[in-house]
Write a protein that holds these residues in place. Sequence first.
Motif, mmCIF file in Angstrom:
data_model
loop_
_atom_site.group_PDB
_atom_site.id
_atom_site.type_symbol
_atom_site.label_atom_id
_atom_site.label_comp_id
_atom_site.label_asym_id
_atom_site.label_seq_id
_atom_site.Cartn_x
_atom_site.Cartn_y
_atom_site.Cartn_z
ATOM 1 N N LYS A 2 0.835 -1.204 0.000
ATOM 2 C CA LYS A 2 0.000 0.000 0.000
ATOM 3 C C LYS A 2 0.867 1.249 0.000
ATOM 4 O O LYS A 2 1.976 1.254 0.516
ATOM 5 C CB LYS A 2 -0.880 0.015 1.238
ATOM 6 C CG LYS A 2 -2.057 -0.900 1.185
ATOM 7 C CD LYS A 2 -2.892 -0.665 2.429
ATOM 8 C CE LYS A 2 -4.309 -1.122 2.193
ATOM 9 N NZ LYS A 2 -5.169 -0.810 3.331
ATOM 10 N N THR A 3 0.304 2.317 -0.564
ATOM 11 C CA THR A 3 1.024 3.585 -0.584
ATOM 12 C C THR A 3 0.283 4.625 0.242
ATOM 13 O O THR A 3 -0.890 4.459 0.574
ATOM 14 C CB THR A 3 1.207 4.108 -2.027
ATOM 15 O OG1 THR A 3 -0.077 4.316 -2.610
ATOM 16 C CG2 THR A 3 2.016 3.139 -2.864
ATOM 17 N N ASP A 19 2.804 9.572 -4.161
ATOM 18 C CA ASP A 19 2.443 8.410 -3.351
ATOM 19 C C ASP A 19 3.696 7.583 -3.126
ATOM 20 O O ASP A 19 4.432 7.303 -4.082
ATOM 21 C CB ASP A 19 1.396 7.551 -4.062
ATOM 22 C CG ASP A 19 0.053 8.255 -4.197
ATOM 23 O OD1 ASP A 19 -0.248 9.088 -3.335
ATOM 24 O OD2 ASP A 19 -0.669 7.968 -5.167
ATOM 25 N N VAL A 20 3.958 7.205 -1.879
ATOM 26 C CA VAL A 20 5.125 6.399 -1.542
ATOM 27 C C VAL A 20 4.713 5.274 -0.598
ATOM 28 O O VAL A 20 3.628 5.308 -0.019
ATOM 29 C CB VAL A 20 6.250 7.248 -0.899
ATOM 30 C CG1 VAL A 20 6.727 8.339 -1.842
ATOM 31 C CG2 VAL A 20 5.816 7.834 0.422
ATOM 32 N N GLU A 21 5.589 4.306 -0.445
ATOM 33 C CA GLU A 21 5.312 3.201 0.473
ATOM 34 C C GLU A 21 5.721 3.523 1.900
ATOM 35 O O GLU A 21 5.047 3.129 2.841
ATOM 36 C CB GLU A 21 6.038 1.941 -0.011
ATOM 37 C CG GLU A 21 5.483 1.410 -1.321
ATOM 38 C CD GLU A 21 6.291 0.248 -1.871
ATOM 39 O OE1 GLU A 21 7.349 -0.102 -1.308
ATOM 40 O OE2 GLU A 21 5.854 -0.308 -2.890
ATOM 41 N N ASN A 54 9.836 4.061 -2.299
ATOM 42 C CA ASN A 54 8.811 3.453 -3.123
ATOM 43 C C ASN A 54 9.453 2.269 -3.827
ATOM 44 O O ASN A 54 10.165 2.440 -4.814
ATOM 45 C CB ASN A 54 8.252 4.462 -4.128
ATOM 46 C CG ASN A 54 6.809 4.227 -4.435
ATOM 47 O OD1 ASN A 54 6.194 3.318 -3.882
ATOM 48 N ND2 ASN A 54 6.254 5.035 -5.308
#
Length: 135
Positions: A2-3, A19-21, A54
């Motif tokens: 998920k991010t 968006d990153v992890e 990410n």
Amino acid sequence: MKTIKVHVVTPDGPVHDSDVETVIAKAESGELGIMAGHVPMVAPLKIGVIHLKNGKTSEYLAVNGGILEVRPDKVTVLAQSAETAEHIDYDRALRAKERAEQRLHTQSNEHVDFKRAELALKRAMNRISIVEKRY
């Protein structure tokens, strides 16, 4: 994996939006690791690096203090200043580091504000570390 949405904003405008992890940041209370679904929180930030991961890629931001707000689906950083490696003038950062070190070593000068020189040194070293991580 998920991010989580990350917004980094300064008084001059937005610096980062993606968006990153994982978000890793240096708060006053210690280093924080944040992923999607993290409990809501607010933390003051130190001069330091924000590491955005990410997958196998990483991005680093030099942040000079501010506030980190975490929600389960979003991280917002309100920073006094924030820079990516591409926007840092490495030579200028090296010169700033040298000037701050000279001020700190000039103990006989009554007009030197040591706290201010110490913060300038931390900011310069932070910028240098961001550029060096890039390569």
